[in-house]
Write a protein that holds these residues in place. Structure first.
Motif, PDB file in Angstrom:
ATOM      1  N   GLU A  21      30.297  36.490  38.459  1.00 25.44           N
ATOM      2  CA  GLU A  21      29.603  37.259  39.500  1.00 25.44           C
ATOM      3  C   GLU A  21      30.666  38.065  40.234  1.00 25.44           C
ATOM      4  O   GLU A  21      31.716  37.524  40.571  1.00 25.44           O
ATOM      5  CB  GLU A  21      28.930  36.324  40.489  1.00 25.44           C
ATOM      6  CG  GLU A  21      27.763  35.566  39.925  1.00 25.44           C
ATOM      7  CD  GLU A  21      27.598  34.267  40.689  1.00 25.44           C
ATOM      8  OE1 GLU A  21      27.361  34.318  41.899  1.00 25.44           O
ATOM      9  OE2 GLU A  21      27.759  33.215  40.065  1.00 25.44           O
ATOM     10  N   THR A  22      30.351  39.323  40.464  1.00 22.85           N
ATOM     11  CA  THR A  22      31.357  40.252  40.999  1.00 22.85           C
ATOM     12  C   THR A  22      30.896  40.881  42.293  1.00 22.85           C
ATOM     13  O   THR A  22      29.727  41.273  42.423  1.00 22.85           O
ATOM     14  CB  THR A  22      31.599  41.381  39.973  1.00 22.85           C
ATOM     15  OG1 THR A  22      31.882  40.796  38.708  1.00 22.85           O
ATOM     16  CG2 THR A  22      32.751  42.273  40.376  1.00 22.85           C
ATOM     17  N   ALA A  37      27.013  39.904  45.603  1.00 21.61           N
ATOM     18  CA  ALA A  37      27.676  39.596  44.335  1.00 21.61           C
ATOM     19  C   ALA A  37      26.609  39.483  43.252  1.00 21.61           C
ATOM     20  O   ALA A  37      25.544  38.929  43.485  1.00 21.61           O
ATOM     21  CB  ALA A  37      28.448  38.286  44.452  1.00 21.61           C
ATOM     22  N   ARG A  38      26.917  40.026  42.089  1.00 23.56           N
ATOM     23  CA  ARG A  38      25.964  39.945  40.967  1.00 23.56           C
ATOM     24  C   ARG A  38      26.737  39.889  39.658  1.00 23.56           C
ATOM     25  O   ARG A  38      27.904  40.266  39.589  1.00 23.56           O
ATOM     26  CB  ARG A  38      24.972  41.107  41.002  1.00 23.56           C
ATOM     27  CG  ARG A  38      25.293  42.370  40.214  1.00 23.56           C
ATOM     28  CD  ARG A  38      26.596  43.041  40.568  1.00 23.56           C
ATOM     29  NE  ARG A  38      26.781  44.302  39.838  1.00 23.56           N
ATOM     30  CZ  ARG A  38      27.968  44.854  39.627  1.00 23.56           C
ATOM     31  NH1 ARG A  38      29.075  44.294  40.075  1.00 23.56           N
ATOM     32  NH2 ARG A  38      28.063  45.983  38.959  1.00 23.56           N
ATOM     33  N   ALA A  39      26.083  39.390  38.610  1.00 25.14           N
ATOM     34  CA  ALA A  39      26.682  39.386  37.276  1.00 25.14           C
ATOM     35  C   ALA A  39      26.414  40.762  36.667  1.00 25.14           C
ATOM     36  O   ALA A  39      25.251  41.110  36.427  1.00 25.14           O
ATOM     37  CB  ALA A  39      26.065  38.293  36.425  1.00 25.14           C
ATOM     38  N   ARG A  45      24.501  40.139  30.148  1.00 20.69           N
ATOM     39  CA  ARG A  45      25.237  40.212  31.412  1.00 20.69           C
ATOM     40  C   ARG A  45      26.577  39.524  31.260  1.00 20.69           C
ATOM     41  O   ARG A  45      26.726  38.632  30.423  1.00 20.69           O
ATOM     42  CB  ARG A  45      24.479  39.444  32.511  1.00 20.69           C
ATOM     43  CG  ARG A  45      23.280  40.182  33.022  1.00 20.69           C
ATOM     44  CD  ARG A  45      22.612  39.414  34.136  1.00 20.69           C
ATOM     45  NE  ARG A  45      21.464  40.153  34.632  1.00 20.69           N
ATOM     46  CZ  ARG A  45      21.522  41.083  35.580  1.00 20.69           C
ATOM     47  NH1 ARG A  45      22.664  41.343  36.175  1.00 20.69           N
ATOM     48  NH2 ARG A  45      20.444  41.737  35.947  1.00 20.69           N
ATOM     49  N   ALA A  92      30.301  38.526  49.575  1.00 22.76           N
ATOM     50  CA  ALA A  92      29.219  38.302  48.606  1.00 22.76           C
ATOM     51  C   ALA A  92      27.846  38.442  49.240  1.00 22.76           C
ATOM     52  O   ALA A  92      26.847  38.600  48.549  1.00 22.76           O
ATOM     53  CB  ALA A  92      29.374  36.919  47.972  1.00 22.76           C
ATOM     54  N   SER A  97      29.393  36.834  32.499  1.00 18.66           N
ATOM     55  CA  SER A  97      29.146  35.483  33.018  1.00 18.66           C
ATOM     56  C   SER A  97      29.782  35.260  34.384  1.00 18.66           C
ATOM     57  O   SER A  97      29.549  34.233  35.013  1.00 18.66           O
ATOM     58  CB  SER A  97      29.613  34.415  32.024  1.00 18.66           C
ATOM     59  OG  SER A  97      30.987  34.559  31.756  1.00 18.66           O
ATOM     60  N   ASN A 128      35.863  38.339  41.421  1.00 18.16           N
ATOM     61  CA  ASN A 128      35.023  37.662  40.431  1.00 18.16           C
ATOM     62  C   ASN A 128      34.953  36.179  40.710  1.00 18.16           C
ATOM     63  O   ASN A 128      35.990  35.529  40.887  1.00 18.16           O
ATOM     64  CB  ASN A 128      35.594  37.850  39.025  1.00 18.16           C
ATOM     65  CG  ASN A 128      35.443  39.271  38.535  1.00 18.16           C
ATOM     66  OD1 ASN A 128      34.405  39.892  38.732  1.00 18.16           O
ATOM     67  ND2 ASN A 128      36.482  39.798  37.905  1.00 18.16           N
ATOM     68  N   ARG A 129      33.729  35.652  40.721  1.00 23.65           N
ATOM     69  CA  ARG A 129      33.553  34.208  40.843  1.00 23.65           C
ATOM     70  C   ARG A 129      33.194  33.661  39.460  1.00 23.65           C
ATOM     71  O   ARG A 129      32.238  34.116  38.811  1.00 23.65           O
ATOM     72  CB  ARG A 129      32.440  33.867  41.825  1.00 23.65           C
ATOM     73  CG  ARG A 129      32.351  32.351  42.082  1.00 23.65           C
ATOM     74  CD  ARG A 129      30.948  31.816  42.195  1.00 23.65           C
ATOM     75  NE  ARG A 129      30.130  32.502  43.157  1.00 23.65           N
ATOM     76  CZ  ARG A 129      29.866  32.040  44.392  1.00 23.65           C
ATOM     77  NH1 ARG A 129      30.391  30.929  44.806  1.00 23.65           N
ATOM     78  NH2 ARG A 129      29.073  32.729  45.177  1.00 23.65           N
ATOM     79  N   TYR A 130      33.987  32.674  39.016  1.00 21.78           N
ATOM     80  CA  TYR A 130      33.722  31.980  37.766  1.00 21.78           C
ATOM     81  C   TYR A 130      33.128  30.622  38.112  1.00 21.78           C
ATOM     82  O   TYR A 130      33.795  29.798  38.724  1.00 21.78           O
ATOM     83  CB  TYR A 130      35.019  31.731  36.988  1.00 21.78           C
ATOM     84  CG  TYR A 130      35.731  32.969  36.472  1.00 21.78           C
ATOM     85  CD1 TYR A 130      36.401  33.828  37.337  1.00 21.78           C
ATOM     86  CD2 TYR A 130      35.775  33.246  35.108  1.00 21.78           C
ATOM     87  CE1 TYR A 130      37.075  34.944  36.865  1.00 21.78           C
ATOM     88  CE2 TYR A 130      36.452  34.356  34.621  1.00 21.78           C
ATOM     89  CZ  TYR A 130      37.100  35.195  35.502  1.00 21.78           C
ATOM     90  OH  TYR A 130      37.775  36.297  35.036  1.00 21.78           O
ATOM     91  N   ARG A 131      31.879  30.419  37.699  1.00 25.62           N
ATOM     92  CA  ARG A 131      31.324  29.072  37.801  1.00 25.62           C
ATOM     93  C   ARG A 131      31.635  28.361  36.495  1.00 25.62           C
ATOM     94  O   ARG A 131      32.080  28.986  35.529  1.00 25.62           O
ATOM     95  CB  ARG A 131      29.819  29.134  38.023  1.00 25.62           C
ATOM     96  CG  ARG A 131      29.445  29.814  39.337  1.00 25.62           C
ATOM     97  CD  ARG A 131      27.933  29.732  39.530  1.00 25.62           C
ATOM     98  NE  ARG A 131      27.466  30.601  40.575  1.00 25.62           N
ATOM     99  CZ  ARG A 131      27.308  30.241  41.856  1.00 25.62           C
ATOM    100  NH1 ARG A 131      27.622  29.025  42.249  1.00 25.62           N
ATOM    101  NH2 ARG A 131      26.833  31.099  42.739  1.00 25.62           N
TER     102      ARG A 131
END
Ligand code: SIN
Ligand code: MN
Length: 216
Positions: free
Chosen positions: A57-58, A43-45, A53, A37, A55, A117-120
């Motif tokens: 971040e990839t 990493a960005r959305a 965008r 990242a 939701s 992918n990060r899911y917050r």
């Protein structure tokens, strides 16, 4: 010896492998994400063509994905080339294909890209197909951290019939064959369900390994 891992065929070619990743691999993926990242392409959305965008971040490895194509350089971020796809991640994905689809399928599996992918808390992913790849080889998904509902549908449309599967930290999910182009998405996360020791304190990480083939 350990128990034989369970294998649930959700639809023909779509196989859920609960608890497939040992904790040490979950920790390795979490640590690797922090490194990936950081760049060269942070990493960005991803921005959507209609405005807005995603939701999640990839960060991409091997090939850069933007809605809805693959490129070698991240022209929607900073124009730099993405990190190479790591061999160890390919080996992990090949082993998951072996568990899901058997030795012959694993033997010919040559992944060249991953989307991480990060899911917050509050992030989700709408129903979609993974169809920008130039091959019909399976997609392998690994989950780390908070649990979620993974909705696995059909190739015809975004709606029913679908099956909701709970993906927990350490689960693998392989979809190929007749299920390769099924719509799928993540409608819901379960915050603060990440198991102690998985390497993620909050949020969810999902890594999908793919065979992109020639540029789209
Ligand atoms: C994806 O469809 O690319 C991600 C699925 C997931 O987060 O489980
Ligand atoms: Mn997908």
């Amino acid at each position: 010896m350990g128990e034989r891992p369970s294998r649930h065929e959700i639809a023909p070619g779509a196989v859920h492998l609960p608890g497939w990743l040992p904790m040490s691999d979950q920790v390795r993926l979490g640590a690797a994400f922090e490194e990936w990242a950081g760049g060269p392409v942070p990493a960005r959305a991803p921005s959507l063509p209609g405005g807005g965008r995603m939701s999640v971040e990839t960060v991409c490895l091997g090939w850069h994905w933007l809605p809805y194509r693959y490129t070698r350089t991240a022209d929607d971020v900073n124009g730099r080339r993405v990190l190479p796809f790591p061999d160890w991640l390919g080996g992990l994905a090949r082993a998951a294909v072996h568990s899901a689809h058997g030795a012959q399928a694993a033997e010919r599996y040559r992944p060249d890209a991953a989307l991480v992918n990060r899911y917050r808390e509050g992030a989700s992913m709408g129903m979609h197909q993974d169809k920008e790849e130039q091959t019909a080889d399976p997609v392998v998904s690994f989950s780390v951290g908070d649990s979620c509902v993974f909705r696995f549908g059909n190739a015809e449309g975004r709606g029913r019939p679908y099956t909701d599967v709970r993906l927990d930290s350490g689960d693998a999910f392989v979809f190929g064959g007749p299920s390769r182009f099924a719509h799928h998405g993540v409608p819901k996360l379960f915050p603060r369900t990440a198991p102690h020791g998985c390497g993620l304190v909050e949020g969810r990480l999902n890594i999908t390994v793919r065979v992109v083939g020639a540029a789209g």
